[in-house]
Scaffold this motif. Sequence first.
Motif, PDB file in Angstrom:
ATOM      1  N   ARG A 185      36.168  -8.803  -2.533  1.00 50.39           N
ATOM      2  CA  ARG A 185      36.141 -10.079  -1.818  1.00 50.39           C
ATOM      3  C   ARG A 185      34.960 -10.944  -2.261  1.00 50.39           C
ATOM      4  NH1 ARG A 185      37.491  -9.973   4.433  1.00 50.39           N
ATOM      5  NH2 ARG A 185      37.523 -12.182   3.878  1.00 50.39           N
ATOM      6  N   LEU A 186      33.843 -10.296  -2.588  1.00 49.56           N
ATOM      7  CA  LEU A 186      32.694 -11.084  -3.044  1.00 49.56           C
ATOM      8  C   LEU A 186      32.948 -11.661  -4.438  1.00 49.56           C
ATOM      9  CD1 LEU A 186      29.863 -11.992  -2.173  1.00 49.56           C
ATOM     10  CD2 LEU A 186      28.944 -10.002  -3.389  1.00 49.56           C
ATOM     11  N   ASN A 187      33.683 -10.956  -5.258  1.00 49.20           N
ATOM     12  CA  ASN A 187      34.082 -11.502  -6.559  1.00 49.20           C
ATOM     13  C   ASN A 187      34.977 -12.725  -6.396  1.00 49.20           C
ATOM     14  OD1 ASN A 187      32.845 -10.147  -8.727  1.00 49.20           O
ATOM     15  ND2 ASN A 187      34.190  -8.374  -8.483  1.00 49.20           N
ATOM     16  N   ARG A 188      35.875 -12.662  -5.421  1.00 45.91           N
ATOM     17  CA  ARG A 188      36.799 -13.773  -5.195  1.00 45.91           C
ATOM     18  C   ARG A 188      36.118 -14.959  -4.530  1.00 45.91           C
ATOM     19  NH1 ARG A 188      42.446 -12.544  -2.557  1.00 45.91           N
ATOM     20  NH2 ARG A 188      42.550 -14.751  -3.099  1.00 45.91           N
ATOM     21  N   GLU A 189      35.246 -14.674  -3.564  1.00 43.11           N
ATOM     22  CA  GLU A 189      34.554 -15.734  -2.825  1.00 43.11           C
ATOM     23  C   GLU A 189      33.046 -15.462  -2.853  1.00 43.11           C
ATOM     24  OE1 GLU A 189      36.099 -16.172   1.096  1.00 43.11           O
ATOM     25  OE2 GLU A 189      38.178 -15.900   0.460  1.00 43.11           O
ATOM     26  N   PRO A 190      32.399 -15.742  -3.963  1.00 45.19           N
ATOM     27  CA  PRO A 190      30.960 -15.430  -4.074  1.00 45.19           C
ATOM     28  C   PRO A 190      30.108 -16.293  -3.151  1.00 45.19           C
ATOM     29  CG  PRO A 190      31.699 -16.683  -5.980  1.00 45.19           C
ATOM     30  CD  PRO A 190      32.929 -16.349  -5.201  1.00 45.19           C
ATOM     31  N   THR A 191      29.017 -15.734  -2.696  1.00 42.79           N
ATOM     32  CA  THR A 191      28.035 -16.495  -1.935  1.00 42.79           C
ATOM     33  C   THR A 191      27.087 -17.166  -2.929  1.00 42.79           C
ATOM     34  OG1 THR A 191      26.570 -14.580  -1.793  1.00 42.79           O
ATOM     35  CG2 THR A 191      28.157 -14.865  -0.025  1.00 42.79           C
ATOM     36  N   TRP A 192      26.271 -18.091  -2.441  1.00 40.24           N
ATOM     37  CA  TRP A 192      25.382 -18.808  -3.353  1.00 40.24           C
ATOM     38  C   TRP A 192      24.431 -17.862  -4.066  1.00 40.24           C
ATOM     39  CZ3 TRP A 192      20.073 -18.888  -3.267  1.00 40.24           C
ATOM     40  CH2 TRP A 192      19.450 -18.375  -2.118  1.00 40.24           C
ATOM     41  N   ILE A 193      23.974 -16.840  -3.352  1.00 36.80           N
ATOM     42  CA  ILE A 193      22.984 -15.957  -3.954  1.00 36.80           C
ATOM     43  C   ILE A 193      23.623 -14.976  -4.941  1.00 36.80           C
ATOM     44  CG2 ILE A 193      23.051 -14.171  -2.147  1.00 36.80           C
ATOM     45  CD1 ILE A 193      19.958 -14.092  -2.406  1.00 36.80           C
ATOM     46  N   SER A 194      24.884 -14.596  -4.698  1.00 36.05           N
ATOM     47  CA  SER A 194      25.544 -13.672  -5.630  1.00 36.05           C
ATOM     48  C   SER A 194      25.893 -14.349  -6.948  1.00 36.05           C
ATOM     49  CB  SER A 194      26.820 -13.097  -5.000  1.00 36.05           C
ATOM     50  OG  SER A 194      27.812 -14.098  -4.847  1.00 36.05           O
ATOM     51  N   ARG A 195      25.909 -15.700  -6.957  1.00 36.96           N
ATOM     52  CA  ARG A 195      26.202 -16.427  -8.197  1.00 36.96           C
ATOM     53  C   ARG A 195      24.966 -16.600  -9.077  1.00 36.96           C
ATOM     54  NH1 ARG A 195      29.750 -19.764  -4.791  1.00 36.96           N
ATOM     55  NH2 ARG A 195      27.988 -21.146  -4.404  1.00 36.96           N
ATOM     56  N   GLU A 196      23.787 -16.314  -8.527  1.00 39.24           N
ATOM     57  CA  GLU A 196      22.561 -16.480  -9.298  1.00 39.24           C
ATOM     58  C   GLU A 196      22.474 -15.432 -10.418  1.00 39.24           C
ATOM     59  OE1 GLU A 196      20.218 -18.779  -9.105  1.00 39.24           O
ATOM     60  OE2 GLU A 196      21.287 -19.838  -7.518  1.00 39.24           O
ATOM     61  N   PRO A 197      22.180 -15.851 -11.663  1.00 36.37           N
ATOM     62  CA  PRO A 197      22.107 -14.890 -12.783  1.00 36.37           C
ATOM     63  C   PRO A 197      21.066 -13.798 -12.587  1.00 36.37           C
ATOM     64  CG  PRO A 197      22.169 -17.161 -13.580  1.00 36.37           C
ATOM     65  CD  PRO A 197      21.974 -17.242 -12.097  1.00 36.37           C
TER      66      PRO A 197
END
Length: 292
Positions: A185-197
């Motif tokens: 679910r996090l892969n499908r709907e990432p949070t702002w912090i999970s998108r940070e490299p």
Amino acid sequence: MSNITVVTRGLAPFDLYPYNPSATAAWTFLVLFAIVGVVHIVYMFILRAWFAMPLILGCVGEAFGYYGRAQSHDNIRNGGMYLIQLMLLLAAPPFLAATIYMSLGRIIRSLEGERHAMIRVTWLTKIYVVVDIACFVCQMAGSAMQSSGDPAGTKLGINIVLGGLGFQIFAFVIFVLMACRFHYRLNREPTWISREPSIRWRRCMWVLYATSLLVLVRNFYRIVEFGAGSDSAVYKSEVYLYVLDGSLMWLLVLFLIIVHPGALFRAARRLKKLGGMSSEEDEEAISLTDRK
């Protein structure tokens, strides 16, 4: 003159092992667990990873368990050393597993992904702490009963240990399913912090899967060992113990050094201090993206 058998205090009147435990192997694993335990102590202070304390206690238990086996070499009727190694090598893995349980809850909170969790994070931690305590009690009680010398007590002790191992396997399967659901679910709907490299959360998840698999394989081995009885090849050779228990548990601790969850948590804390989108802003951004 009567035929009297004298048994020294602390020694059993029969062989407690079907083989002579290897002192070299036991001392080797004692040192291996001591090394990784010390590394985790250092990491605990550097990363402020206090949640890793059960892992360190598990390393201590493993090390002293192998100390008991080392002392049993050429002394296979020493009941005290036999009981120490039996109880500690059965009871230490639940402490190692506790850190795996607690890591998932902290990963979810660090990534602000509570909405993707199957159950509330606070409940996740509490439930699995109870599970771990139950498994620990089963291992300790069951192994203590096996040393009673009473055949009925020994059989009951084995059944209690088997019940604890089976329950831990069931709990771990559910745990992995919850982790996979959160990951998906996090892969499908990432949070702002999970998108940070800089937030490399996926490798932490894969380490959780790998360490969970190690615990599952170790538990299956222990179930086969206790379930098959004293006449089985698994019980009569200590090679299986070192390959399917000691090595797997040491790899578990090593994996959590190579990819320490505390490093992810520290990176997330620093990023949040620098500022970023809040959870509410993140959800609004995702909603606007979906509308487009």
